[in-house]
Design a protein around this motif. Structure first.
Motif, mmCIF file in Angstrom:
data_model
loop_
_atom_site.group_PDB
_atom_site.id
_atom_site.type_symbol
_atom_site.label_atom_id
_atom_site.label_comp_id
_atom_site.label_asym_id
_atom_site.label_seq_id
_atom_site.Cartn_x
_atom_site.Cartn_y
_atom_site.Cartn_z
ATOM 1 N N ARG A 2 0.831 -1.210 0.000
ATOM 2 C CA ARG A 2 0.000 0.000 0.000
ATOM 3 C C ARG A 2 0.865 1.260 0.000
ATOM 4 N N ARG A 6 0.907 3.954 -3.038
ATOM 5 C CA ARG A 6 0.617 5.367 -2.773
ATOM 6 C C ARG A 6 1.748 6.273 -3.233
ATOM 7 N N ARG A 53 -3.927 6.517 -7.178
ATOM 8 C CA ARG A 53 -3.132 5.764 -6.211
ATOM 9 C C ARG A 53 -3.049 6.454 -4.849
ATOM 10 N N GLU A 54 -3.126 7.778 -4.828
ATOM 11 C CA GLU A 54 -2.997 8.496 -3.564
ATOM 12 C C GLU A 54 -4.226 8.344 -2.680
ATOM 13 N N PRO A 58 -3.494 3.961 3.809
ATOM 14 C CA PRO A 58 -2.169 3.421 4.166
ATOM 15 C C PRO A 58 -2.239 2.118 4.947
#
Length: 206
Positions: A2, A6, A53-54, A58
């Motif tokens: 992850r 990110r 992707r951002e 997390p």
């Protein structure tokens, strides 16, 4: 994974593709009923994943639900586009006759028939129910993962799946029951879901 996704780690996306491309394609195929559309949906899914992707949280487990959620949205758009194209073709002049390809392999015809069976069964459901069945029965996600994929509460996934099972049982039981008739038991729901799952398995292993 992850954190790498990110951060835009390209190697991470290669791994993500290798691990999930088949699952994304199979999911798209269940929802579109068309091999070429499924390939397009798969490409757009990974492109969309890169662009967004951002937005990946997390913390969490597998990114498969995230990808299947994107694929679900892309497949819906593909189906809408297909309906528009079919409507346009219906208004167009008759095409010129083409050569008869009757000697094509029977395997391709059988594959198309199996796919049509899966898609016809799903098409009788509303879009929300169809998506939940495709994720939970076809892709094998649990309630929490399906909820993550669709961006809805877990309770909504449960209720949609229960409703979809009941409807599949009704569709597979023949003529619609009378309004005051007793509902079918859980056995009918399990049998019809098992039939859909078996068809999904045929598509996975064809």
């Amino acid at each position: 994974m992850r954190a790498r996704v990110r951060a835009g780690d390209r190697a991470a996306f290669v791994d993500l593709y290798d691990q999930n491309a088949r699952a994304v394609y199979s999911h798209a195929l269940r929802l579109t009923g068309n091999w070429s559309e499924a390939e397009e949906v798969m490409s757009e899914t990974f492109l969309g994943a890169w662009r967004t992707r951002e937005t990946v949280e997390p913390e969490g487990g597998s990114l498969t639900p995230w990808l299947l959620g994107i694929a679900t949205h892309k497949a819906h758009n593909a189906n809408r586009g297909l309906r528009r194209r079919l409507a346009f073709l219906a208004r167009s002049p008759e095409p010129r006759p083409v050569e008869d390809f009757a000697d094509e392999t029977s395997g391709r015809i059988d594959d198309a028939r199996r796919l049509a069976l899966v898609h016809d069964a799903l098409r009788q459901l509303g879009r929300p129910d169809r998506e939940v069945i495709a994720l939970c029965v076809g892709a094998g996600l649990d309630y929490q993962q399906a909820a993550e994929a669709l961006g809805i509460p877990v309770g909504t996934v449960r209720s949609r799946l229960s409703r979809a099972r009941a409807r599949l049982a009704r569709y597979s039981s023949g003529p619609a029951p009378r309004k005051n008739a007793e509902p079918r038991g859980r056995r009918g729901e399990e049998e019809s879901e098992a039939a859909i799952a078996a068809l999904f398995l045929q598509e996975e292993t064809r």
